[in-house]
Design a protein around this motif. Structure first.
Motif, PDB file in Angstrom:
ATOM      1  N   GLY A 109      68.519  40.199  23.382  1.00 29.73           N
ATOM      2  CA  GLY A 109      67.790  41.442  23.223  1.00 29.73           C
ATOM      3  C   GLY A 109      66.625  41.288  22.274  1.00 29.73           C
ATOM      4  N   ASP A 110      66.059  42.414  21.861  1.00 29.76           N
ATOM      5  CA  ASP A 110      64.864  42.391  21.023  1.00 29.76           C
ATOM      6  C   ASP A 110      65.107  41.746  19.668  1.00 29.76           C
ATOM      7  OD1 ASP A 110      63.488  43.644  23.050  1.00 29.76           O
ATOM      8  OD2 ASP A 110      63.691  45.660  22.182  1.00 29.76           O
ATOM      9  N   LEU A 111      66.336  41.808  19.160  1.00 27.02           N
ATOM     10  CA  LEU A 111      66.638  41.270  17.832  1.00 27.02           C
ATOM     11  C   LEU A 111      67.197  39.848  17.873  1.00 27.02           C
ATOM     12  CD1 LEU A 111      68.225  44.379  16.053  1.00 27.02           C
ATOM     13  CD2 LEU A 111      65.884  43.520  15.885  1.00 27.02           C
ATOM     14  N   HIS A 112      67.262  39.267  19.064  1.00 26.10           N
ATOM     15  CA  HIS A 112      67.807  37.913  19.188  1.00 26.10           C
ATOM     16  C   HIS A 112      67.041  36.933  18.309  1.00 26.10           C
ATOM     17  CE1 HIS A 112      69.838  34.523  21.017  1.00 26.10           C
ATOM     18  NE2 HIS A 112      68.660  33.957  21.270  1.00 26.10           N
ATOM     19  N   ASP A 113      67.788  36.146  17.519  1.00 28.29           N
ATOM     20  CA  ASP A 113      67.233  35.128  16.618  1.00 28.29           C
ATOM     21  C   ASP A 113      66.510  35.719  15.409  1.00 28.29           C
ATOM     22  OD1 ASP A 113      68.254  32.970  17.931  1.00 28.29           O
ATOM     23  OD2 ASP A 113      66.398  32.381  18.913  1.00 28.29           O
ATOM     24  N   GLN A 114      66.596  37.023  15.197  1.00 27.27           N
ATOM     25  CA  GLN A 114      65.998  37.621  14.007  1.00 27.27           C
ATOM     26  C   GLN A 114      66.887  37.326  12.801  1.00 27.27           C
ATOM     27  OE1 GLN A 114      62.925  39.329  13.817  1.00 27.27           O
ATOM     28  NE2 GLN A 114      62.776  38.328  15.815  1.00 27.27           N
ATOM     29  N   GLU A 115      66.279  36.895  11.693  1.00 31.54           N
ATOM     30  CA  GLU A 115      67.032  36.437  10.534  1.00 31.54           C
ATOM     31  C   GLU A 115      66.797  37.319   9.310  1.00 31.54           C
ATOM     32  OE1 GLU A 115      65.729  32.457   9.837  1.00 31.54           O
ATOM     33  OE2 GLU A 115      66.925  31.609  11.453  1.00 31.54           O
ATOM     34  N   ARG A 116      67.772  37.289   8.401  1.00 31.05           N
ATOM     35  CA  ARG A 116      67.646  37.898   7.088  1.00 31.05           C
ATOM     36  C   ARG A 116      68.339  36.989   6.077  1.00 31.05           C
ATOM     37  NH1 ARG A 116      64.667  40.524   9.686  1.00 31.05           N
ATOM     38  NH2 ARG A 116      64.432  42.787   9.797  1.00 31.05           N
ATOM     39  N   ASP A 117      67.827  36.972   4.855  1.00 28.13           N
ATOM     40  CA  ASP A 117      68.487  36.243   3.783  1.00 28.13           C
ATOM     41  C   ASP A 117      69.659  37.060   3.255  1.00 28.13           C
ATOM     42  OD1 ASP A 117      66.789  34.023   3.843  1.00 28.13           O
ATOM     43  OD2 ASP A 117      65.334  35.013   2.533  1.00 28.13           O
ATOM     44  N   ILE A 118      70.720  36.368   2.837  1.00 28.79           N
ATOM     45  CA  ILE A 118      71.902  37.026   2.286  1.00 28.79           C
ATOM     46  C   ILE A 118      71.826  36.978   0.762  1.00 28.79           C
ATOM     47  CG2 ILE A 118      74.422  36.932   2.097  1.00 28.79           C
ATOM     48  CD1 ILE A 118      74.468  35.751   4.914  1.00 28.79           C
ATOM     49  N   VAL A 119      72.013  38.142   0.127  1.00 30.08           N
ATOM     50  CA  VAL A 119      71.951  38.204  -1.336  1.00 30.08           C
ATOM     51  C   VAL A 119      73.319  38.388  -1.968  1.00 30.08           C
ATOM     52  CG1 VAL A 119      69.579  39.085  -1.315  1.00 30.08           C
ATOM     53  CG2 VAL A 119      71.488  40.702  -1.280  1.00 30.08           C
ATOM     54  N   ASP A 120      74.340  38.736  -1.180  1.00 37.93           N
ATOM     55  CA  ASP A 120      75.677  38.942  -1.744  1.00 37.93           C
ATOM     56  C   ASP A 120      76.669  39.122  -0.597  1.00 37.93           C
ATOM     57  OD1 ASP A 120      77.655  39.242  -3.600  1.00 37.93           O
ATOM     58  OD2 ASP A 120      77.137  41.314  -4.145  1.00 37.93           O
ATOM     59  N   ASN A 121      77.949  38.968  -0.908  1.00 42.27           N
ATOM     60  CA  ASN A 121      78.987  39.277   0.071  1.00 42.27           C
ATOM     61  C   ASN A 121      80.300  39.608  -0.623  1.00 42.27           C
ATOM     62  OD1 ASN A 121      79.286  36.090  -0.200  1.00 42.27           O
ATOM     63  ND2 ASN A 121      81.225  36.865   0.641  1.00 42.27           N
ATOM     64  N   LEU A 128      72.281  42.013   2.948  1.00 39.22           N
ATOM     65  CA  LEU A 128      71.054  41.326   3.350  1.00 39.22           C
ATOM     66  C   LEU A 128      69.917  41.673   2.391  1.00 39.22           C
ATOM     67  CD1 LEU A 128      71.277  42.091   7.176  1.00 39.22           C
ATOM     68  CD2 LEU A 128      72.321  40.189   5.914  1.00 39.22           C
ATOM     69  N   ASP A 129      68.883  40.824   2.373  1.00 38.01           N
ATOM     70  CA  ASP A 129      67.752  41.086   1.475  1.00 38.01           C
ATOM     71  C   ASP A 129      66.964  42.315   1.900  1.00 38.01           C
ATOM     72  OD1 ASP A 129      66.765  39.813   3.772  1.00 38.01           O
ATOM     73  OD2 ASP A 129      65.055  38.973   2.694  1.00 38.01           O
ATOM     74  N   ARG A 130      67.037  42.680   3.176  1.00 39.48           N
ATOM     75  CA  ARG A 130      66.375  43.885   3.671  1.00 39.48           C
ATOM     76  C   ARG A 130      67.038  44.282   4.988  1.00 39.48           C
ATOM     77  NH1 ARG A 130      63.418  39.552   5.258  1.00 39.48           N
ATOM     78  NH2 ARG A 130      62.340  39.616   7.275  1.00 39.48           N
ATOM     79  N   PRO A 131      67.012  45.560   5.337  1.00 35.12           N
ATOM     80  CA  PRO A 131      67.655  45.992   6.587  1.00 35.12           C
ATOM     81  C   PRO A 131      66.813  45.633   7.799  1.00 35.12           C
ATOM     82  CG  PRO A 131      66.604  47.855   5.514  1.00 35.12           C
ATOM     83  CD  PRO A 131      66.464  46.695   4.567  1.00 35.12           C
ATOM     84  N   TYR A 132      67.447  45.662   8.967  1.00 31.03           N
ATOM     85  CA  TYR A 132      66.728  45.544  10.228  1.00 31.03           C
ATOM     86  C   TYR A 132      66.075  46.891  10.540  1.00 31.03           C
ATOM     87  CZ  TYR A 132      68.833  41.003  11.183  1.00 31.03           C
ATOM     88  OH  TYR A 132      69.203  39.680  11.116  1.00 31.03           O
ATOM     89  N   GLY A 133      65.046  46.869  11.344  1.00 27.38           N
ATOM     90  CA  GLY A 133      64.322  48.097  11.660  1.00 27.38           C
ATOM     91  C   GLY A 133      65.071  49.028  12.588  1.00 27.38           C
ATOM     92  N   THR A 134      66.144  48.534  13.195  1.00 25.74           N
ATOM     93  CA  THR A 134      66.957  49.336  14.099  1.00 25.74           C
ATOM     94  C   THR A 134      68.417  48.963  13.894  1.00 25.74           C
ATOM     95  OG1 THR A 134      67.252  49.969  16.423  1.00 25.74           O
ATOM     96  CG2 THR A 134      66.812  47.651  15.976  1.00 25.74           C
ATOM     97  N   SER A 135      69.323  49.757  14.434  1.00 23.72           N
ATOM     98  CA  SER A 135      70.746  49.521  14.207  1.00 23.72           C
ATOM     99  C   SER A 135      71.202  48.209  14.851  1.00 23.72           C
ATOM    100  CB  SER A 135      71.576  50.667  14.782  1.00 23.72           C
ATOM    101  OG  SER A 135      72.965  50.388  14.649  1.00 23.72           O
TER     102      SER A 135
END
Length: 228
Positions: A109-121, A128-135
């Motif tokens: 889909g549109d978000l395939h292979d979209q990445e974010r850095d992880i800051v905690d778990n 994540l370092d920032r949210p995705y623009g959609t759910s």
């Protein structure tokens, strides 16, 4: 489908050779020059892709640069998401162990292979370092340790193609990328004789790539009349 995966930093650790004698001391690269050398890879990768494009017509994202293929730290499906906090109740993580890892959407889909850095778990949430623009609820994901970056090419070849040429094709593509970066480095430093040599090698590797991909199990023959 043939997928060729190559290091995105093909220039790292290469010794410059001339007539069998290392020129590493005479032509040693500084850290700034190494960064420049690695900066040639996007252009070189795109140039090589143009030679492969005839076999990539039906593949989306057939050429990718700086693809992450690190150690998988976690994977699953997003159960819920609150801003930049992703929850997966199936996880059983050790808290704070994924900091610095990369969160990658694997669903098509549109978000395939979209990445974010992880800051905690926590045990079952990933921040994540920032949210995705959609759910991203319901989407599948993987978490990678981004130690290395790669260039990938995805090619579709017919059933008559000789699979024994896989290794030769991969070697030719890698050598083309290496010689491209070398010739550009020589050009930037005004070593014109060496630039000419590497440019000739580069063109030869491009010819090898096409030759490998044109190899078939049974040679193509034009129909002709037999002369008795």
């Amino acid at each position: 489908m043939l997928i060729v995966i190559l290091p995105a930093k093909c220039g790292q650790g290469i010794q410059l050779l001339h007539q069998g004698v290392s020129l590493l001391e005479n032509l040693a690269m500084t850290d700034d020059e190494l960064a420049m050398f690695e900066g040639f890879m996007p252009t070189g990768g795109a140039e090589v892709f143009r030679k492969l494009s005839a076999w990539c017509k039906n593949n989306s994202n057939a050429y990718k640069h700086n693809v992450t293929f690190g150690i998988i730290g976690a994977s699953g499906s997003v159960i819920s998401v609150n801003n930049n906090v992703v929850e997966d109740t199936a996880l059983a993580l050790t808290p704070d162990t994924l900091t610095g890892f990369r969160f990658l959407i694997t669903s098509e889909g549109d978000l395939h292979d979209q990445e974010r850095d992880i800051v905690d778990n926590t045990e079952n949430t990933i921040t994540l370092d920032r949210p995705y623009g959609t759910s991203i609820k319901g989407l599948t994901y993987k978490v990678y340790n981004p130690e290395e970056k790669f260039i990938t090419y995805a090619l579709t070849l017919d059933l008559n193609w000789d699979v024994n040429m896989i290794q030769a094709a991969e070697i030719a593509i890698k050598e083309a990328l290496v010689t491209f970066a070398l010739k550009e480095w020589y050009l930037a430093n005004r070593y014109m004789d060496d630039f000419t040599i590497e440019d000739t090698r580069y063109q030869a590797e491009l010819i090898k790539i096409r030759s490998c991909l044109l190899q078939s199990k049974v040679p193509y023959r034009r129909p002709t009349d037999f002369i008795s």
